[in-house]
Design a protein around this motif. Structure first.
Motif, PDB file in Angstrom:
ATOM      1  N   TYR A  61      15.697  -0.929  -7.768  1.00  0.00           N
ATOM      2  CA  TYR A  61      16.434  -1.184  -6.523  1.00  0.00           C
ATOM      3  C   TYR A  61      17.795  -1.804  -6.849  1.00  0.00           C
ATOM      4  CZ  TYR A  61      12.035  -0.260  -4.127  1.00  0.00           C
ATOM      5  OH  TYR A  61      10.893   0.334  -3.647  1.00  0.00           O
ATOM      6  N   PRO A  62      18.802  -1.624  -5.992  1.00  0.00           N
ATOM      7  CA  PRO A  62      20.150  -2.164  -6.276  1.00  0.00           C
ATOM      8  C   PRO A  62      20.141  -3.692  -6.337  1.00  0.00           C
ATOM      9  CG  PRO A  62      20.020  -1.305  -4.034  1.00  0.00           C
ATOM     10  CD  PRO A  62      18.771  -0.877  -4.716  1.00  0.00           C
ATOM     11  N   ALA A  63      20.825  -4.206  -7.375  1.00  0.00           N
ATOM     12  CA  ALA A  63      20.905  -5.659  -7.546  1.00  0.00           C
ATOM     13  C   ALA A  63      22.295  -6.064  -8.015  1.00  0.00           C
ATOM     14  CB  ALA A  63      19.845  -6.130  -8.540  1.00  0.00           C
ATOM     15  N   HIS A  64      23.301  -5.238  -7.720  1.00  0.00           N
ATOM     16  CA  HIS A  64      24.644  -5.509  -8.217  1.00  0.00           C
ATOM     17  C   HIS A  64      25.269  -6.759  -7.623  1.00  0.00           C
ATOM     18  CE1 HIS A  64      24.889  -3.058  -4.560  1.00  0.00           C
ATOM     19  NE2 HIS A  64      26.000  -3.727  -4.296  1.00  0.00           N
ATOM     20  N   ARG A 113       0.808  -1.215   0.000  1.00  0.00           N
ATOM     21  CA  ARG A 113       0.000   0.000   0.000  1.00  0.00           C
ATOM     22  C   ARG A 113       0.847   1.274   0.000  1.00  0.00           C
ATOM     23  NH1 ARG A 113      -4.781  -1.502   4.403  1.00  0.00           N
ATOM     24  NH2 ARG A 113      -5.578  -3.354   3.283  1.00  0.00           N
ATOM     25  N   THR A 114       2.043   1.192   0.553  1.00  0.00           N
ATOM     26  CA  THR A 114       2.915   2.365   0.609  1.00  0.00           C
ATOM     27  C   THR A 114       4.290   2.008   0.053  1.00  0.00           C
ATOM     28  OG1 THR A 114       3.725   1.861   2.837  1.00  0.00           O
ATOM     29  CG2 THR A 114       1.717   3.206   2.656  1.00  0.00           C
ATOM     30  N   GLN A 115       5.053   3.031  -0.249  1.00  0.00           N
ATOM     31  CA  GLN A 115       6.407   2.799  -0.752  1.00  0.00           C
ATOM     32  C   GLN A 115       7.283   2.183   0.327  1.00  0.00           C
ATOM     33  OE1 GLN A 115       8.239   6.284  -2.348  1.00  0.00           O
ATOM     34  NE2 GLN A 115       9.851   5.157  -3.404  1.00  0.00           N
ATOM     35  N   GLY A 116       7.075   2.581   1.578  1.00  0.00           N
ATOM     36  CA  GLY A 116       7.840   1.983   2.664  1.00  0.00           C
ATOM     37  C   GLY A 116       7.560   0.506   2.815  1.00  0.00           C
ATOM     38  N   GLU A 117       6.310   0.107   2.653  1.00  0.00           N
ATOM     39  CA  GLU A 117       5.968  -1.309   2.722  1.00  0.00           C
ATOM     40  C   GLU A 117       6.615  -2.074   1.568  1.00  0.00           C
ATOM     41  OE1 GLU A 117       1.943  -4.141   2.760  1.00  0.00           O
ATOM     42  OE2 GLU A 117       1.785  -1.953   2.940  1.00  0.00           O
ATOM     43  N   GLU A 118       6.634  -1.466   0.395  1.00  0.00           N
ATOM     44  CA  GLU A 118       7.273  -2.115  -0.754  1.00  0.00           C
ATOM     45  C   GLU A 118       8.764  -2.291  -0.514  1.00  0.00           C
ATOM     46  OE1 GLU A 118       8.611  -0.358  -4.904  1.00  0.00           O
ATOM     47  OE2 GLU A 118       6.428  -0.711  -4.904  1.00  0.00           O
ATOM     48  N   ARG A 119       9.440  -1.253   0.037  1.00  0.00           N
ATOM     49  CA  ARG A 119      10.862  -1.376   0.321  1.00  0.00           C
ATOM     50  C   ARG A 119      11.131  -2.474   1.346  1.00  0.00           C
ATOM     51  NH1 ARG A 119      10.919   4.415   0.203  1.00  0.00           N
ATOM     52  NH2 ARG A 119      10.699   4.419   2.488  1.00  0.00           N
ATOM     53  N   GLY A 120      10.262  -2.595   2.332  1.00  0.00           N
ATOM     54  CA  GLY A 120      10.446  -3.651   3.329  1.00  0.00           C
ATOM     55  C   GLY A 120      10.361  -5.033   2.725  1.00  0.00           C
ATOM     56  N   VAL A 121       9.393  -5.244   1.821  1.00  0.00           N
ATOM     57  CA  VAL A 121       9.252  -6.550   1.166  1.00  0.00           C
ATOM     58  C   VAL A 121      10.494  -6.854   0.336  1.00  0.00           C
ATOM     59  CG1 VAL A 121       7.935  -7.833  -0.564  1.00  0.00           C
ATOM     60  CG2 VAL A 121       6.732  -6.444   1.142  1.00  0.00           C
ATOM     61  N   ILE A 122      10.979  -5.868  -0.414  1.00  0.00           N
ATOM     62  CA  ILE A 122      12.137  -6.096  -1.292  1.00  0.00           C
ATOM     63  C   ILE A 122      13.401  -6.323  -0.469  1.00  0.00           C
ATOM     64  CG2 ILE A 122      13.621  -4.954  -2.994  1.00  0.00           C
ATOM     65  CD1 ILE A 122      11.122  -3.726  -4.203  1.00  0.00           C
ATOM     66  N   GLN A 123      13.548  -5.605   0.620  1.00  0.00           N
ATOM     67  CA  GLN A 123      14.741  -5.800   1.451  1.00  0.00           C
ATOM     68  C   GLN A 123      14.773  -7.208   2.062  1.00  0.00           C
ATOM     69  OE1 GLN A 123      14.648  -2.612   4.270  1.00  0.00           O
ATOM     70  NE2 GLN A 123      15.282  -1.038   2.770  1.00  0.00           N
ATOM     71  N   GLU A 180      13.348  -9.897   0.826  1.00  0.00           N
ATOM     72  CA  GLU A 180      13.583 -10.870  -0.234  1.00  0.00           C
ATOM     73  C   GLU A 180      15.038 -10.833  -0.692  1.00  0.00           C
ATOM     74  OE1 GLU A 180      12.842 -13.955  -2.755  1.00  0.00           O
ATOM     75  OE2 GLU A 180      11.568 -13.140  -1.151  1.00  0.00           O
ATOM     76  N   CYS A 181      15.613  -9.628  -0.801  1.00  0.00           N
ATOM     77  CA  CYS A 181      17.028  -9.523  -1.200  1.00  0.00           C
ATOM     78  C   CYS A 181      17.937 -10.164  -0.155  1.00  0.00           C
ATOM     79  CB  CYS A 181      17.410  -8.058  -1.399  1.00  0.00           C
ATOM     80  SG  CYS A 181      16.719  -7.302  -2.899  1.00  0.00           S
ATOM     81  N   ALA A 182      17.599 -10.028   1.112  1.00  0.00           N
ATOM     82  CA  ALA A 182      18.398 -10.673   2.165  1.00  0.00           C
ATOM     83  C   ALA A 182      18.335 -12.186   2.038  1.00  0.00           C
ATOM     84  CB  ALA A 182      17.892 -10.227   3.537  1.00  0.00           C
TER      85      ALA A 182
END
Length: 789
Positions: free
Chosen positions: A61-64, A18-28, A30-32
Motif C-alpha cells: 500500500y502507498p506509504a510515501h 476476511r476480505t481484501q476490502g475489509e483489509e483495505r478499510g483497516v489500512i486506510q 490506520e493511515c489516516a
C-alpha cells in the motif's frame, strides 16, 4: 481499531480481515490516524507510527507520506528513533527522490559518531540507496572508516565502498590502498568485504588490476589457510571452512590470473590443493570445486591441472542433484573445443544424462554429446543419439535431427551408413527436419551409384509402411521415379529381397497422391515420379496417363501445371518423352557450374572473404577453395530464394525500362533500395541494403542487430560470389553485438560486376551466444533493385 494501537495489534487485525476490502478499510483508517499524528508533531509516538507505516508499505500500500518523517527521525539523537528512521529511508527513499539529499548531512555526522551501531546504520543506508552525488560527498568518510580499528565497522565500510565504486567508478583509486591493507585482517567478515571490494576494483580498472596482481601470494596464503585449517564452528558449513570466502577468493584469483603467466603460476599449486582436498559430497564443497574449475579453465594453467578440472566436472555428472549436473555440462560445453580428449573420457556419463527426466538436463546433454562426435566414435555415439531421438521431447527433436545430420555428413564412415542413418531419422522424426534435408539426401543418393538398388528398396518399404513423414515420402517418391526399374527387377543386396510389381509401385504413388496427409510439395514429387515411371515400365502406361490427366484440373495450381505439361508430353511430344524423363545424371557435390540448372554459364569459382580480412584479393588456400565450391555448387535442385529474403529479381524487361527512364531523365543515379531483412533467428537480425555507385559497381551493406537479452560475440560473416564478380570487404565495425538492440555491427561489401551477370551470393553467419557457437547459411539469389544489372 483505535488510532493508538500497537504494531502487533495492527498486524493481528489486518491478518484477521476476511476480505481484501475489509483489509483495505483497516489500512486506510490506520493511515489516516498516522497522518493526523504526523501533522500534530507527536514526538513520543513518531517512531511507533513509522514502524506501522513500514508494515503497510510491505503489504504493497502507498506509504510515501512518511518520507519526511524518516528524515526527522534520522536527525534524532536517540538510537531507537535513528534505527527506525534509517530503516524507513532504505525502504521508502531511493536516489531518484529529492528527499534522499536531505539525509546526506545526517549520514555524514553519524559516520563520525562514537557508537559503532550508529555508524553501522549510516553505512548500511548509504550502501543501500546512496546516489552518485551522495557517494562523491561521502567517499572520503568511507575511506577513513576502512582504516578504522573496529572490525565491525571495517566490514560495513568495505561493502559500502563496493556500492560507491559501482555508482562512481572513478572513485575506485581512492579505495585501492585501503582495500589491499584489509587482506592482512584475521576477521573473516572483513576479509570477505575486502575481497569483494578488490574484485569490483579490478573489474572496472586495468591499472588497479595490475596493482592487485601483486597481492596474489597473499591471497594464496589466505586460501591455503582456509583449506588446511581444522574444524572451526564459527565458519564451518557442512565440513567446509567458510565456503563463501573461498568462493570469493577463487573468483578474484580468476580475474587476476587471466592472461597473466606470473599470476597463474603462483596459484597453480593452490588450485591443485583445493581440487584434491575439498569434499564434493555436500553442496558447499561442490560450490568451491566448481569455482576452482572455472578458475583453472580461465587462467593459463598447466595441462595436468586442466585434466583434473575436467575430471571434477565428470564427477559432478554422477551427482544426484540435477542442478549440479546441469552446471557441469554447461561448463564442459565451453571447454570441449579446447580439451576435447579430456572431455571424451566422460562420454558414457554424458550419454547417460540423455535419459534424465529433466528437459533442461537433456538439452545440455544433447549439445555436449553432439560436440563429442568424432570419426572414431561416430558409430557407437550415433546409436545412442538415434535411440534418444525415438523418445526425446518434441521441443528437442529439431535440434537432435539437425545435429545428427551434421555429424553424419562430417564423419560418415561409408555412404551406406550415411544413407541408413538419415533414413532412420526421417522414419523417426521426418516432420521435424529442416527443409534442406530432402535435396541434400537426394544429392547423396545420386552420388552413391552402387547403392541405388538398395536405397530404392529400403525407401519403398518405408513408403508402404508409413506415409505420414512428408520428408521421407518425398525422397521415396523421387527415388522410385528415378530408379523404379531397379525396384521392380528385385536385384538387391538385402538377404530377403521382395518382388515388387508395376501395379504395387503405382498403387503406392497413387496412395500418396490421394492421401489427405500429403502436402502439395509431396503430391508434386509423387506426380513427377509417376510420370517418370512411364519410361521405365511397359504394361501400365495407360494407367499412368489416366492418373496424370486427372490432376489436369486440380485446384492446386502447381500440381495442375505439372499435370498439363505431362499430358502434353503424352500427346504432342510423345517422341521426346523418353529423352525428357531420362534418369538424372550423377551430380558431384564439389563440381563447379551447377547453378539454376545452367551447367555451362554457371559459376566456376568463388571467393570466400572473412569479415575481419581487409585485403580484397588475398590468395585462398586449397581447402578454402573446396568450401567455396560447396557454397555455390552443392545442390542438384534449382536454387530457391531463402525464406528470409523477401526481395525478388525483376525481369530483364523491367530492368531495361528502368535504365531507359534514367536515360530520359539525364542519367540520374538510382535511389538506394530500402534495407531488407535477410536473416532473423535467435534474436539476431541481419539487414541488407544496396547502393549502385556506378554502372558496374554495387555497395552492399549488412547491418546486424541483437534483440535478445544476451550479447552476441565473435560475430563473423563470410561471403561467396561468382568469380566474374570482383569482391572487396571492408573492415567491420566490430564483432560484438550488444543485447536488446543497444548497438549493431555494420559490414560493407564492394562488388564490381563488369559482365553484368545476375548477382547472387551465399553468406555464412557465425557467432557465439551464451557459450554456444552458432553457424548458419543464407542464400541471396537476387539483390534489391540498385544492385541489379
Amino acid at each position: 481499531m483505535s488510532p493508538s494501537v500497537r504494531l502487533q495489534e495492527m498486524i493481528r487485525v489486518i491478518r484477521s480481515a476476511r476480505t481484501q476490502g475489509e483489509e483495505r478499510g483497516v489500512i486506510q483508517r490506520e493511515c489516516a490516524a498516522i497522518r493526523a499524528q504526523f501533522r500534530q508533531g507527536d514526538n513520543g509516538s513518531r517512531s511507533h507510527n513509522l514502524a506501522k507505516l513500514l508494515y503497510v508499505h510491505m503489504l504493497g500500500y502507498p506509504a510515501h507520506f512518511g518520507q519526511m518523517e524518516c528524515v526527522r527521525l534520522i536527525a534524532s539523537p536517540r538510537y531507537n528513533e535513528k534505527r527506525i528512521g534509517y530503516l524507513g529511508a532504505m525502504m521508502l527513499l531511493d536516489e531518484k527522490q529529492d528527499a534522499s539529499l536531505l539525509i546526506t548531512n545526517s549520514i555524514k555526522n553519524d559516520l563520525s559518531h562514537s557508537s559503532q551501531y550508529v555508524q553501522s546504520l549510516a553505512l548500511c543506508t548509504l550502501a543501500c540507496m546512496g546516489s552518485a552525488e551522495m557517494c562523491r560527498d561521502l567517499a572520503p568518510e568511507i575511506e577513513r572508516l576502512l582504516r578504522a580499528s573496529n572490525s565491525y565497522i571495517k566490514k560495513k565500510a568495505a561493502l559500502c565502498a563496493v556500492h560507491i565504486v559501482r555508482k562512481v567508478p572513478e572513485l575506485g583509486e581512492l579505495f585501492t590502498p585501503s582495500a589491499r591493507s584489509l587482506l592482512s585482517e584475521k576477521n573473516h567478515g572483513v576479509l570477505h568485504g575486502a575481497v569483494v571490494l578488490i574484485t569490483e576494483l579490478c573489474e572496472r580498472n586495468l591499472d588497479t588490476l595490475d596493482q592487485c596482481r601483486k597481492a596474489v601470494p597473499e591471497l594464496v596464503q589466505i586460501m591455503k589457510g582456509l583449506v588446511m585449517s581444522g574444524y572451526s564452528p564459527e565458519h564451518n558449513v557442512a565440513g567446509i571452512s567458510d565456503p563463501f570466502l573461498q568462493v570469493r577468493i577463487l573468483r578474484l584469483l580468476r580475474i587476476l590470473g587471466r592472461n597473466n603467466d606470473t599470476a597463474s603460476d603462483a596459484m597453480n599449486d593452490l588450485l591443485a590443493q583445493v581440487a584434491t582436498n575439498t569434499d564434493s559430497s555436500k553442496t558447499a564443497g561442490s560450490a568451491v570445486l566448481y569455482e576452482t574449475v572455472l578458475t583453472i579453465m580461465d587462467i593459463k594453467s598447466e595441462s595436468g591441472l586442466r585434466v583434473l578440472a575436467v575430471n571434477i566436472l565428470g564427477r559432478f555428472l554422477l551427482n544426484n542433484d540435477r542442478n549440479i549436473r546441469y552446471v557441469s555440462m554447461t561448463s564442459l560445453q565451453k571447454i570441449v573445443q579446447t580439451d576435447h580428449n579430456a572431455v571424451q573420457r566422460h562420454r558414457g556419463t554424458i550419454v547417460d544424462c540423455l535419459k534424465d527426466q529433466d528437459a533442461s538436463v537433456q538439452r545440455r546433454a544433447l549439445e555436449l554429446s553432439l560436440a563429442l562426435v568424432s570419426a572414431v566414435n561416430i558409430r557407437s555415439l550415433m546409436k545412442e543419439l538415434l535411440l534418444f531421438l525415438s523418445s526425446c521431447p518434441l521441443e528437442l527433436r529439431a535440434n537432435t535431427t539437425s545435429g545428427i545430420f551434421l555429424a553424419a555428413d562430417r564423419y560418415a564412415p561409408s555412404q551406406r551408413w550415411h544413407i541408413d542413418t538419415i533414413l532412420h531419422v526421417l522414419t523417426t522424426a521426418g516432420g521435424d527436419v529442416r527443409d534442406e534435408t530432402v535435396p541434400n539426401l537426394i544429392q547423396l543418393i545420386t552420388t552413391a551409384s552402387d547403392l541405388h538398388s538398395y536405397t530404392v528398396h529400403k525407401l519403398y518399404r518405408a513408403l508402404v509402411a508409413d506415409i505420414q513423414q512428408q520428408s521421407l515420402v518425398q525422397v521415396a517418391c523421387w527415388c522410385i521415379g528415378e530408379y523404379g526399374d531397379l525396384l521392380m527387377k528385385g536385384e538387391c543386396e538385402e538377404t530377403e529381397p521382395v518382388q515388387v510389381t508395376e501395379d504395387d509401385v503405382l498403387d503406392a504413388l497413387e496412395t500418396v497422391l490421394q492421401s489427405h496427409m500429403s502436402s502439395p510439395a509431396t503430391r508434386a514429387f509423387a506426380l513427377t515420379a509417376t510420370m517418370k515411371l512411364s519410361t521405365r515400365i511397359t504394361n501400365n502406361v495407360d494407367r499412368i496417363r489416366s492418373i496424370v490427366s486427372i490432376y489436369g484440373s486440380c485446384i492446386d495450381v502447381e500440381l495442375q501445371q505439372r499435370a498439363v505439361e505431362y499430358n502434353a508430353l503424352f500427346k504432342k511430344y510423345d517422341h521426346m518423352r523418353a529423352a525428357v524423363l531420362e534418369r538424372m545424371p550423377v551430380i558431384d557435390k564439389n563440381s563447379p557450374g551447377h547453378i539454376n540448372g545452367d551447367f555451362t554459364a554457371g559459376v566456376k569459382e568463388s571467393e570466400l572473404v572473412k569479415v575481419k580480412q581487409v585485403e580484397a584479393d588475398r590468395p585462398q588456400e586449397t581447402n578454402q577453395a573446396c568450401d567455396l565450391l560447396g557454397l555455390l555448387g552443392d545442390s542438384d535442385q534449382p536454387w530457391q530464394p531463402s525464406p528470409a529474403q523477401p526481395t525478388t529479381a525483376p525481369s530483364s524487361a523491367s530492368t531495361n525500362m528502368g535504365g531507359d527512364l534514367l536515360d530520359l531523365l539525364g542519367g540520374l543515379d538510382p535511389i538506394p533500395a530500402p534495407a531488407v531483412t535477410v536473416y532473423e533467428k535467435n534474436g539476431l537480425s541481419i539487414k541488407l541494403q544496396c547502393d549502385k555507385k556506378m554502372d558496374t559497381g554495387v555497395t552492399v551493406t549488412f547491418t546486424a542487430s541483437n534483440s535478445s537479452d544476451n550479447d552476441i560475440s565473435s560475430f563473423t560473416l563470410q561471403v561467396a560470389v561468382p568469380k566474374s564478380v570482383q569482391l572487396q570487404m571492408k573492415a567491420p565495425s566490430g564483432d560484438v553485438i550488444p543485447a536488446q538492440g543497444a548497438g549493431h555491427v555494420i559490414q560493407t561489401v564492394l562488388l564490381n560486376n563488369p559482365n553484368k551477370v545476375n548477382l547472387k551470393m551465399r553468406v555464412r553467419v557465425q557467432y557465439s551466444k551464451q557459450g554456444s557457437v552458432c553457424q548458419d547459411m543464407l542464400q541471396i539469389d537476387s539483390l534489391p533493385t540498385p544492385a541489379l544489372q
